[in-house]
Design a protein around this motif. Structure first.
Motif, PDB file in Angstrom:
ATOM      1  N   SER A 273       0.839  -1.191   0.000  1.00  0.00           N
ATOM      2  CA  SER A 273       0.000   0.000   0.000  1.00  0.00           C
ATOM      3  C   SER A 273       0.874   1.241   0.000  1.00  0.00           C
ATOM      4  CB  SER A 273      -0.879   0.057   1.257  1.00  0.00           C
ATOM      5  OG  SER A 273      -1.421  -1.206   1.534  1.00  0.00           O
ATOM      6  N   GLY A 274       0.259   2.330  -0.429  1.00  0.00           N
ATOM      7  CA  GLY A 274       0.844   3.647  -0.229  1.00  0.00           C
ATOM      8  C   GLY A 274       2.116   3.912  -1.002  1.00  0.00           C
ATOM      9  N   PRO A 275       2.806   4.970  -0.614  1.00  0.00           N
ATOM     10  CA  PRO A 275       3.994   5.409  -1.363  1.00  0.00           C
ATOM     11  C   PRO A 275       5.093   4.364  -1.403  1.00  0.00           C
ATOM     12  CG  PRO A 275       3.653   6.737   0.637  1.00  0.00           C
ATOM     13  CD  PRO A 275       2.441   5.894   0.470  1.00  0.00           C
ATOM     14  N   THR A 276       5.206   3.551  -0.355  1.00  0.00           N
ATOM     15  CA  THR A 276       6.264   2.537  -0.357  1.00  0.00           C
ATOM     16  C   THR A 276       6.068   1.576  -1.524  1.00  0.00           C
ATOM     17  OG1 THR A 276       6.173   2.686   2.034  1.00  0.00           O
ATOM     18  CG2 THR A 276       7.488   0.908   1.121  1.00  0.00           C
ATOM     19  N   GLY A 300      -6.835   3.234  -6.081  1.00  0.00           N
ATOM     20  CA  GLY A 300      -5.829   3.694  -5.128  1.00  0.00           C
ATOM     21  C   GLY A 300      -4.529   4.036  -5.822  1.00  0.00           C
ATOM     22  N   ALA A 301      -3.594   4.546  -5.008  1.00  0.00           N
ATOM     23  CA  ALA A 301      -2.322   4.995  -5.573  1.00  0.00           C
ATOM     24  C   ALA A 301      -1.588   3.864  -6.273  1.00  0.00           C
ATOM     25  CB  ALA A 301      -1.449   5.578  -4.469  1.00  0.00           C
ATOM     26  N   ASP A 344       4.703  -2.436   3.067  1.00  0.00           N
ATOM     27  CA  ASP A 344       3.876  -1.560   3.910  1.00  0.00           C
ATOM     28  C   ASP A 344       2.379  -1.834   3.767  1.00  0.00           C
ATOM     29  OD1 ASP A 344       5.444  -0.105   5.544  1.00  0.00           O
ATOM     30  OD2 ASP A 344       5.317   1.782   4.428  1.00  0.00           O
ATOM     31  N   GLU A 346      -1.360  -2.312   4.281  1.00  0.00           N
ATOM     32  CA  GLU A 346      -2.388  -2.021   5.287  1.00  0.00           C
ATOM     33  C   GLU A 346      -3.209  -3.301   5.459  1.00  0.00           C
ATOM     34  OE1 GLU A 346      -3.479   0.988   6.760  1.00  0.00           O
ATOM     35  OE2 GLU A 346      -1.923   2.281   5.891  1.00  0.00           O
ATOM     36  N   ARG A 371       6.317   2.303   7.606  1.00  0.00           N
ATOM     37  CA  ARG A 371       5.474   2.593   8.775  1.00  0.00           C
ATOM     38  C   ARG A 371       5.435   1.357   9.666  1.00  0.00           C
ATOM     39  NH1 ARG A 371      -0.129   3.694   6.689  1.00  0.00           N
ATOM     40  NH2 ARG A 371      -0.549   4.172   8.863  1.00  0.00           N
ATOM     41  N   ARG A 376      -0.480  -0.030  10.863  1.00  0.00           N
ATOM     42  CA  ARG A 376      -1.118  -0.481   9.625  1.00  0.00           C
ATOM     43  C   ARG A 376      -2.086  -1.639   9.884  1.00  0.00           C
ATOM     44  NH1 ARG A 376       2.687  -3.060   6.835  1.00  0.00           N
ATOM     45  NH2 ARG A 376       4.515  -2.668   8.117  1.00  0.00           N
TER      46      ARG A 376
END
Lengths: 430, 365
Positions: A273-276, A300-301, A344, A346, A371, A376
């Motif tokens: 997930s996310g920027p990672t 999502g991203a 990372d 979630e 994170r 998470r």
């Protein structure tokens, strides 16, 4: 068209710097000239301005063969904005801008009203009027660049060439300078600029011409040109091209070639997930690894990045639990890939079963954490237990160490056939 | 105040200064003459061309050659002795000092702009050394240069050296300024050796040669003025016509090309004119240092770097400066028979230049 190069070759001191360049620029276009140092960008600009003579081929500006023109004639067609200017004796700003009128003035006559008007307009347009009476060596670098631009404006030529106009400027002045060039282009002038910063070039130019090794590597709108490995081929460095969320123009990041891409696993599956996860996906893709991703929430991203990069991605409806088909798909992806990255993720009640499936991927599993897991984890102790097992059985890595970790686990999954090297792309191919 | 008005005011002011310096200089000396008489004699000396006279020649093919005749404009009553001292002794020397000062200042301004280097002076490509070689050759070995007098020999040496340096530095139609500078240094070093050799073997001519090389105005005649003044005036006027090109060249040759200047042709022309007016001055007055270096600097501090105002003001200031320093050389040290003016300009100019340097008015390279 205003600028037309046909089969242009230029040599300097017996070395061919440009070889057979064909290129046209239309009126009112802002074209960025990009490519590594020594690719021939400056030489091309100097030839268009009439400073250098072609060894073969022709350069036409507004239909005139530039090589056949006198300095005076060519300077009425083409103005040049240098990177910076060095003056042994400091003139004030207005004098510098007035020099732009030199090609239009006869030797002994005083400046005409047209000359004065052109200078005033140039000072106003570039917002240098308030500097007009200051010596040029007392204005800042950004202001100086605007003064040089004002001089080109006062020259009133159909074509303006800029050689690395932003190279020595702070980022705010880079943007200011390029915005001014856009204003010039909006007035109907044609601008060609050698620009080092690919992101800035992509953001401000209508089209790009990528030069490498004296030839044209690619040309066209920035988003087309920068996609498809052109940057890697031109600069010989892995690079990631994404869309900048704020400016909505291509953003280019050159990546460290610290890891030999051939040592990476051929195929890597990314769950996260996310920027990672976005970063890992982009870097792996840029390095030529066959990447797949998912399951991730649609829209999502990670899903968007994967879609842009053309990466295989399994998406699920946001907030809905993973179904049987999703888990089987993940199982298949993990089996197929030489290694899997858990980035990372979630973890919620809906997707915690994915952690169970991923256990199969170990030991070729890289667990990347930026994170802390506690932040998470939305699925309680059971999920934490499953995650802890993946950590123990896989290889843990920080976001920067992921490539090295993949090389290590890639070696662990021995027995795979050695990776086939793709054909080396040749510079000059379009 | 716009630029033309500024140019006009500065030039008018400096022209007035020049007139004042000339009159004052003509008034002082071993015999004091009051300034009004000096002014009258000076005006009496003013002539205008009144016609052409044909005079017979010795040449077989040419029967007669034209000579301009001049008639005086004014005829004030002045004592004969004063008239002789002022018109025949002091004024030629003063006029020559003004001419040479003007030439050196203009050439220095052009060379500093051309080389984009505040340390350039009129002799940077070897003009003075060439003139010295020509002059010393004429003094030490008159048999070597029988066809020419001292002036012509010096002039040919100066122009020839400039041409040689230019030819050496030119390759493929381009003359890089740095190459020109280095070629100038090398050729000057060689000529220096030649001059030293000639001096060693010059015998009785040694003293004359040394005085010549120090820069001298003590034996000036109206003939010297007639030789140097037309060259200085015509050369300076043409150079003034290239003020805008000189300004643009300060940006560098590539930018000058992009601003419509035919760089190589302009460089050749500037270099040739600056060398010729320097050569004309040096040929009659010897090597006078620091005028061409210091005067353009001072004027640049006062009026700015724009050659459209810098060239005329430097010309006038250079003329005043050399008239004033030559007056010091002539009057201030009469316990000595001759103080070459070159000693005075260097003695005044060098400390002043150092002062500018320490005040950071002269920028480092």
């Amino acid at each position: 068209m205003t600028v037309e190069l046909r089969e242009l070759s230029v040599s300097l001191g017996g070395v061919d710097v440009l070889r057979g360049v064909d290129w046209t620029v239309d009126r009112g276009e802002f074209v960025g000239l990009v490519g590594p140092n020594g690719a021939g960008k400056t030489t091309l600009l100097r030839t268009v301005s009439g400073l250098l003579e072609p060894a073969a081929g022709t350069v036409h500006v507004d239909g005139e063969d530039v090589a056949a023109l006198s300095a005076r004639e060519s300077s009425r067609l083409v103005a040049v904005v240098p990177q910076t200017t060095h003056l042994a004796f400091p003139f004030d700003v207005r004098r510098i801008v007035e020099m732009g009128r030199n090609p239009h003035r006869s030797r002994f006559s005083p400046p005409t009203p047209a000359d004065r008007a052109a200078v005033d307009r140039a000072l106003a347009m570039t917002r240098t009027a308030e500097l007009a009476d200051r010596p040029i060596d007392e204005v800042s670098g950004g202001e100086r660049q605007r003064v040089l631009l004002a001089r080109a404006v006062a020259q009133e030529t159909p074509v303006v060439l800029l050689d690395e106009p932003t190279a020595s400027l702070d980022v705010n002045h880079q943007i200011e300078t390029l915005e001014l060039v856009r204003e010039l282009v909006a007035e109907g002038r044609t601008a060609v600029a050698a620009i080092h910063d690919l992101g800035l070039a992509a953001r401000y130019c209508d089209r790009l011409l990528v030069l490498a090794d004296g030839g044209v590597l690619a040309r066209g709108p920035p988003e087309e040109v920068l996609a498809g490995g052109t940057v890697e081929r031109a600069f010989d460095v892995p690079a990631a091209v994404t869309t900048d969320a704020i400016t909505d123009s291509p953003a280019v990041r050159a990546l460290s070639p610290a890891v030999d891409p051939t040592e990476l696993p051929d195929a890597v599956h990314v769950v996260g997930s996310g920027p990672t996860a976005v970063g890992i996906l982009t870097r792996l893709d840029a390095l030529g690894v066959d990447v797949s991703a998912g399951p991730v929430p649609a829209g999502g991203a990670v899903a968007e990045t994967a879609r842009e990069l053309g990466v295989d991605v399994r998406t699920v409806e946001p907030f809905s639990p993973l179904g049987r088909a999703d888990l089987e798909s993940l199982d298949g992806d993990v089996d197929r890939a030489g290694a899997t990255v858990l980035a990372d993720l979630e973890v919620g009640t809906g997707n915690q079963l994915a952690l169970e499936t991923l256990a199969d991927a170990a030991p070729a599993l890289v667990v990347v954490e930026r994170r802390p897991f506690e932040e998470r984890n939305h699925a309680g102790d059971r999920a934490a237990e499953r995650y802890g097992r993946l950590r123990r059985e896989g290889v843990e890595a920080g976001p920067r160490g992921v490539l090295e970790a993949l090389v290590r686990v890639g070696g662990a999954s021995a027995g795979r056939p050695p990776p086939e090297l793709p054909d080396e792309p040749r510079p000059g191919d379009d | 105040m716009d630029r033309p008005t500024r140019t006009l005011r500065w030039s008018a002011g400096l022209a007035a200064l020049l007139v004042a310096v000339v009159v004052a200089s003509a008034a002082v000396g071993s015999v004091r003459i009051d300034p009004v008489t000096v002014a009258k004699v000076t005006l009496n000396a003013a002539v205008v061309p009144s016609g052409i006279e044909w005079t017979a020649t010795d040449l077989p093919a040419v029967e007669a050659r034209p000579t301009a005749t001049y008639s005086p404009v004014f005829s004030f009553e002045v004592p004969d002795a004063a008239a002789t001292i002022v018109a025949d002794v002091r004024l030629p020397r003063i006029a020559l000092a003004a001419t040479v000062g003007l030439s050196l200042a203009v050439a220095g301004t052009v060379m500093q702009g051309f080389f984009r280097n505040p340390l350039a002076d009129p002799s940077i490509i070897g003009v003075s050394t060439g003139a010295a070689a020509g002059a010393v050759a004429a003094i030490a070995f008159p048999a070597l240069v029988p066809f020419a007098g001292l002036h012509l020999s010096a002039f040919v040496g100066a122009v020839g050296t400039a041409f040689l340096v230019y030819a050496i530095a030119t390759e493929g139609g381009r003359t890089p300024v740095a190459t020109l500078l280095l070629a100038g240094i090398a050729v000057q070093a060689f000529l220096g050796a030649l001059i030293s050799y000639m001096l060693v073997h010059s015998g009785d001519g040694l003293r004359e040669a040394v005085v010549w090389m120090m820069g001298h105005l003590h034996a000036s005649t109206w003939g010297d003025v007639r030789f140097a003044l037309p060259v200085a005036l015509v050369g300076s006027l043409v150079l003034a016509g290239f003020s805008r090109e000189l300004n643009v060249l300060l940006l560098g040759e590539e930018e000058a090309h992009h601003l419509g200047v035919n760089v190589e042709r302009t460089k050749l022309l500037l270099l040739a004119l600056a060398s010729v007016i320097t050569a004309a001055g040096v040929a009659v007055a010897g090597v006078i240092g620091f005028v061409g270096l210091v005067v353009p600097h001072v004027m640049r501090l006062l009026v700015g770097p724009d050659h459209r105002i810098l060239l005329p003001t430097s010309a006038l200031a250079g003329a005043s400066f050399l008239v004033a320093t030559d007056t010091v050389a002539r009057v201030g040290a009469f316990s000595l028979p001759v103080v070459p003016v070159g000693i005075v300009t260097a003695a005044l100019g060098a400390p002043f230049f150092l002062y500018l340097l320490k005040k950071r008015e002269v920028h480092a390279l």
